[in-house]
Design an enzyme around this catalytic site. Structure first.
Site, PDB file in Angstrom:
ATOM      1  N   GLU A 121       9.456   5.593   7.066  1.00 25.22           N
ATOM      2  CA  GLU A 121       9.485   4.344   6.308  1.00 25.22           C
ATOM      3  C   GLU A 121       8.457   3.322   6.805  1.00 25.22           C
ATOM      4  O   GLU A 121       8.804   2.300   7.409  1.00 25.22           O
ATOM      5  CB  GLU A 121      10.910   3.767   6.316  1.00 25.22           C
ATOM      6  CG  GLU A 121      11.889   4.734   5.656  1.00 25.22           C
ATOM      7  CD  GLU A 121      13.324   4.238   5.585  1.00 25.22           C
ATOM      8  OE1 GLU A 121      13.635   3.211   6.207  1.00 25.22           O
ATOM      9  OE2 GLU A 121      14.132   4.898   4.901  1.00 25.22           O
ATOM     10  N   GLU A 160      14.508  12.639   3.361  1.00 25.35           N
ATOM     11  CA  GLU A 160      15.736  11.929   3.724  1.00 25.35           C
ATOM     12  C   GLU A 160      16.431  11.388   2.490  1.00 25.35           C
ATOM     13  O   GLU A 160      15.818  10.767   1.632  1.00 25.35           O
ATOM     14  CB  GLU A 160      15.452  10.760   4.680  1.00 25.35           C
ATOM     15  CG  GLU A 160      16.723  10.065   5.158  1.00 25.35           C
ATOM     16  CD  GLU A 160      16.429   8.840   6.007  1.00 25.35           C
ATOM     17  OE1 GLU A 160      15.541   8.912   6.874  1.00 25.35           O
ATOM     18  OE2 GLU A 160      17.081   7.804   5.792  1.00 25.35           O
TER      19      GLU A 160
END
Length: 498
Positions: free
Chosen positions: A216, A318
């Protein structure tokens, strides 16, 4: 006499015709998970209801090759396993990694700590560009033993990639665990860190398949471990530091996946990553997450990313039911549209429509099928095991896992999410090719793959509450099948019959 002969002739023709029709019935096995209680249950009886709905598999139309399906090894999951009895630890591990279980084939772990760690830590805590004190000792009690046990019991093995949430604070401009950027002077240091990590895990008998560059890179609202990259900064790091360093140290075979965040930002990132031959040289593919929406899998973005780099990996690395405390031994909750996510509370008004209440099973099944039908070749769940609170998590960022445990009572709960994952991971194997499907019913989601052993696997999801009768067709052979409301079916067609 002539009449008798004519009757016998007609009878023979009718019998031959019936036999011919019987030979055209598709031979297959059907496994179903449903809100009504099936849990990867094999169905042995089907109502012979003729249906106008035909799902046709086209084995001549082929798309991407599957890399695998699986989940993540986290310190939280490994810690919980070590608090259970040996019997229950073994039950969970075998459920994930053996042929009789979900048979996971593609897994992730974290490099340094993450939110699903017990505390914040780095393998190189003291400032030193040579990383002389580098050590994975933090992983030795829980994480490494869990990975080694999975390797031991997995017959086919699995690919393992690692993702860093942040570099050690001393390498960053803000000197903090959360937020900030990697200082340019430490680009070579951070590349060395990756190389040392490969060596350290190899010493423990664990072979890494590859990495995502940064979990991220847009950050996570400055909550837990993070480090920010722009597409240009990450590409500079990969092109001029990480790729060359791994190559120089004999690790050039390790996979490097860029981006590793939500799909809505894909276009911006792949345009930079794959802009030139030089920029794309060390990128083996793109990693994505699903948190941009609870229902939209962003097919246009996935299509764009694939066509920008058709020979590269496109892997969901994810996904989980986030910002929720899991429901304990309550299967019905996982099928009801009651769960919320981070966006229910925190998304901007213009994006609120992307985050309605949803059913956890629906989210998994919709997303995986949607991904497979739009060039994604791998799909990885987040934590494999969490407790009844949805942790442990040092930031109290509670989430749901397919397996929930009550360590004090030594109890294990396999949620419907476990069976949902297994509908794909158990039957669609690495090297499978996604096939063309003709489906005229918008209420059913369907995907199909052909495995390396020649078997064909079809996964069908009926989100609605009504039974759907359909005819599955392959190579002019057909089988009438029914799927319950709120159900997932995996259909396996053996090689010798297709």
């Amino acid at each position: 006499m002539k009449t008798l002969k004519l009757c016998i002739y007609c009878l023979l023709i009718t019998t031959m015709s019936c036999n011919k029709e019987e030979k055209k019935e598709l031979v297959l096995e059907v496994f179903e998970t449903s809100a009504s209680g099936n849990k990867l249950t094999k169905l042995n009886e089907f109502k012979t209801v003729d249906s106008t709905l035909v799902i046709k598999i086209n084995p001549n139309k082929k798309f991407q090759t599957i890399t695998g399906f699986g989940g993540a090894f986290t310190e939280s999951s490994a810690y919980l396993l070590n608090k259970l009895s040996k019997k229950n630890r073994d039950t969970i591990m075998r459920a994930y990694f053996t042929e009789n279980g979900a048979n996971y084939s593609l897994c992730r772990t974290h490099m340094n700590s993450c939110d699903f760690s017990l505390s914040q830590y780095s393998y190189a805590p003291t400032e030193d560009k040579a990383l002389k004190d580098f050590s994975v000792k933090e992983d030795m009690d829980d994480l490494i033993p869990m990975i080694k046990e999975a390797n031991r019991i997995s017959k086919d093995g699995f690919k393992l990639f690692a993702s860093p949430w942040t570099a050690p604070p001393w390498m960053k401009d803000n000197k903090e665990w959360v937020g900030g950027k990697l200082l340019p002077e430490h680009y070579p240091t951070w590349a060395l860190f990756f190389s040392k990590y490969i060596d350290a895990y190899k010493e423990q008998g664990i072979e890494l398949w590859g990495f995502t560059v940064e979990n991220e890179p847009h950050g996570n609202g400055n909550n837990w471990e993070s480090m920010h990259f722009s597409p240009e900064e990450m590409t500079d790091f990969v092109q001029n530091h990480l790729g060359p360093k791994l190559e120089a140290d004999g690790h050039g075979d390790k996979i490097i996946l860029g981006y590793d965040q939500n799909r809505a930002g894909l276009k911006e990132w792949v345009d930079v990553m794959y802009a030139t031959e030089a920029s794309s040289k060390y990128y083996d593919g793109t990693a994505i997450h699903w948190y941009e929406s609870t229902y939209d899998f962003f097919p246009e973005a996935l299509q764009y990313a694939h066509h920008k780099a058709p020979d590269k990996y496109l892997i969901e690395t994810e996904g989980c039911v986030d910002s929720e405390v899991p429901k304990w031994k309550d299967d019905a909750w996982y099928w009801k549209k009651e769960a919320t996510d981070w966006g229910w509370d925190w998304a901007s008004e213009e994006d609120k429509h992307l985050h309605p209440k949803y059913a956890p099973v629906n989210r998994y099944a919709r997303d995986i099928i949607g991904c497979l039908n739009n060039w994604v070749d791998g799909w990885v769940d987040w934590n494999m095991v969490l407790d009844r609170q949805g942790g442990p998590n040092w930031f109290k960022n509670w989430c749901v896992a397919p397996v929930i445990v009550h360590p004090d009572a030594d109890e294990v709960y396999f949620t419907p999410l476990y069976y949902t994952m297994a509908h794909f991971s158990k039957y669609i194997r690495p090297g499978a090719e996604v096939l063309g499907v003709e489906n005229t019913d918008e209420d059913l989601m369907v995907t199909a793959c052909k495995n390396p052993d020649g078997s064909i696997v079809v996964v069908i999801f009926n989100e609605g509450k009504e039974v759907k009768n359909y005819a599955l067709s392959l190579n002019d052979e057909i089988k009438n099948i029914g799927i319950k409301g709120q159900a997932i079916q995996t259909i396996v067609i053996p090689k010798e019959t297709n």
